[in-house]
Design a protein around this motif. Sequence first.
Motif, PDB file in Angstrom:
ATOM      1  N   LEU A 134     -44.283   3.991  -1.991  1.00 11.42           N
ATOM      2  CA  LEU A 134     -45.156   4.820  -2.811  1.00 11.42           C
ATOM      3  C   LEU A 134     -44.812   6.306  -2.638  1.00 11.42           C
ATOM      4  N   ALA A 135     -44.562   6.732  -1.406  1.00  9.58           N
ATOM      5  CA  ALA A 135     -44.229   8.140  -1.156  1.00  9.58           C
ATOM      6  C   ALA A 135     -42.952   8.538  -1.887  1.00  9.58           C
ATOM      7  N   ILE A 136     -41.962   7.665  -1.887  1.00 10.65           N
ATOM      8  CA  ILE A 136     -40.714   7.963  -2.597  1.00 10.65           C
ATOM      9  C   ILE A 136     -40.975   8.105  -4.093  1.00 10.65           C
ATOM     10  N   GLN A 190     -45.264  17.898  -2.351  1.00  6.28           N
ATOM     11  CA  GLN A 190     -45.231  17.350  -0.999  1.00  6.28           C
ATOM     12  C   GLN A 190     -46.609  16.969  -0.487  1.00  6.28           C
ATOM     13  N   LEU A 191     -47.583  17.832  -0.666  1.00  2.00           N
ATOM     14  CA  LEU A 191     -48.921  17.549  -0.153  1.00  2.00           C
ATOM     15  C   LEU A 191     -49.522  16.319  -0.823  1.00  2.00           C
ATOM     16  N   LEU A 192     -49.355  16.205  -2.126  1.00  2.00           N
ATOM     17  CA  LEU A 192     -49.840  15.032  -2.847  1.00  2.00           C
ATOM     18  C   LEU A 192     -49.149  13.768  -2.335  1.00  2.00           C
ATOM     19  N   THR A 193     -47.862  13.853  -2.098  1.00  8.65           N
ATOM     20  CA  THR A 193     -47.106  12.716  -1.576  1.00  8.65           C
ATOM     21  C   THR A 193     -47.645  12.277  -0.228  1.00  8.65           C
ATOM     22  N   ILE A 194     -47.863  13.231   0.667  1.00  8.92           N
ATOM     23  CA  ILE A 194     -48.347  12.912   2.010  1.00  8.92           C
ATOM     24  C   ILE A 194     -49.744  12.304   1.955  1.00  8.92           C
ATOM     25  N   LEU A 244     -50.624   8.432   2.984  1.00  8.09           N
ATOM     26  CA  LEU A 244     -51.539   8.143   4.096  1.00  8.09           C
ATOM     27  C   LEU A 244     -52.717   7.285   3.649  1.00  8.09           C
ATOM     28  N   ILE A 245     -53.260   7.581   2.475  1.00 10.00           N
ATOM     29  CA  ILE A 245     -54.366   6.770   1.951  1.00 10.00           C
ATOM     30  C   ILE A 245     -53.915   5.329   1.744  1.00 10.00           C
ATOM     31  N   VAL A 246     -52.747   5.151   1.141  1.00  7.19           N
ATOM     32  CA  VAL A 246     -52.236   3.798   0.917  1.00  7.19           C
ATOM     33  C   VAL A 246     -51.924   3.112   2.242  1.00  7.19           C
ATOM     34  N   PHE A 247     -51.322   3.828   3.184  1.00  7.56           N
ATOM     35  CA  PHE A 247     -50.982   3.227   4.476  1.00  7.56           C
ATOM     36  C   PHE A 247     -52.229   2.707   5.181  1.00  7.56           C
ATOM     37  N   PHE A 248     -53.231   3.563   5.337  1.00  8.66           N
ATOM     38  CA  PHE A 248     -54.429   3.132   6.068  1.00  8.66           C
ATOM     39  C   PHE A 248     -55.240   2.111   5.263  1.00  8.66           C
ATOM     40  N   GLY A 249     -55.320   2.285   3.965  1.00 10.28           N
ATOM     41  CA  GLY A 249     -56.014   1.310   3.129  1.00 10.28           C
ATOM     42  C   GLY A 249     -55.330  -0.044   3.161  1.00 10.28           C
ATOM     43  N   TRP A 250     -54.012  -0.056   3.074  1.00 11.49           N
ATOM     44  CA  TRP A 250     -53.244  -1.302   3.111  1.00 11.49           C
ATOM     45  C   TRP A 250     -53.391  -1.981   4.474  1.00 11.49           C
ATOM     46  N   GLN A 251     -53.385  -1.165   5.502  1.00  8.99           N
ATOM     47  CA  GLN A 251     -53.528  -1.702   6.854  1.00  8.99           C
ATOM     48  C   GLN A 251     -54.898  -2.369   7.037  1.00  8.99           C
ATOM     49  N   LEU A 252     -55.938  -1.741   6.521  1.00 12.66           N
ATOM     50  CA  LEU A 252     -57.280  -2.323   6.621  1.00 12.66           C
ATOM     51  C   LEU A 252     -57.428  -3.568   5.736  1.00 12.66           C
ATOM     52  N   ALA A 253     -56.840  -3.525   4.552  1.00  5.10           N
ATOM     53  CA  ALA A 253     -57.004  -4.639   3.620  1.00  5.10           C
ATOM     54  C   ALA A 253     -56.202  -5.869   4.039  1.00  5.10           C
TER      55      ALA A 253
END
Length: 106
Positions: A76-78, A87-91, A95-104
């Motif tokens: 997603l970041a790429i 850059q800020l939007l990418t980060i 991060l939202i996808v990483f932590f959300g995916w990890q929880l889901a």
Amino acid sequence: MNYTLMVLGMALITFAIKAAIFILGGRVVFPPLLQRALSFVPVTVLTAIIVPMILAPHGEGLELHWRNPQLVASILAILVCAATGRQLLTIVLALIVFFGWQLAVL
């Protein structure tokens, strides 16, 4: 004891290289081809550090599946970076996808 000597040796070599560059300053002129090659060093070092953490986050072989949150967030970041260049939007989105995916998933 061997590890201590090894770490001290690496520290000494690193210090010597950085001190030499600092002391010599602008007196050393590199050829244009070497300057161009050296401009790629930060990108290659960062890639060498990050890619193994994305592809094999647990250190037990490649994890190329949808349950790997590092892989999903990095893809997603790429895509976001390529599409927007922000850059800020990418980060933030990664991060939202990483932590959300990890929880889901976990």
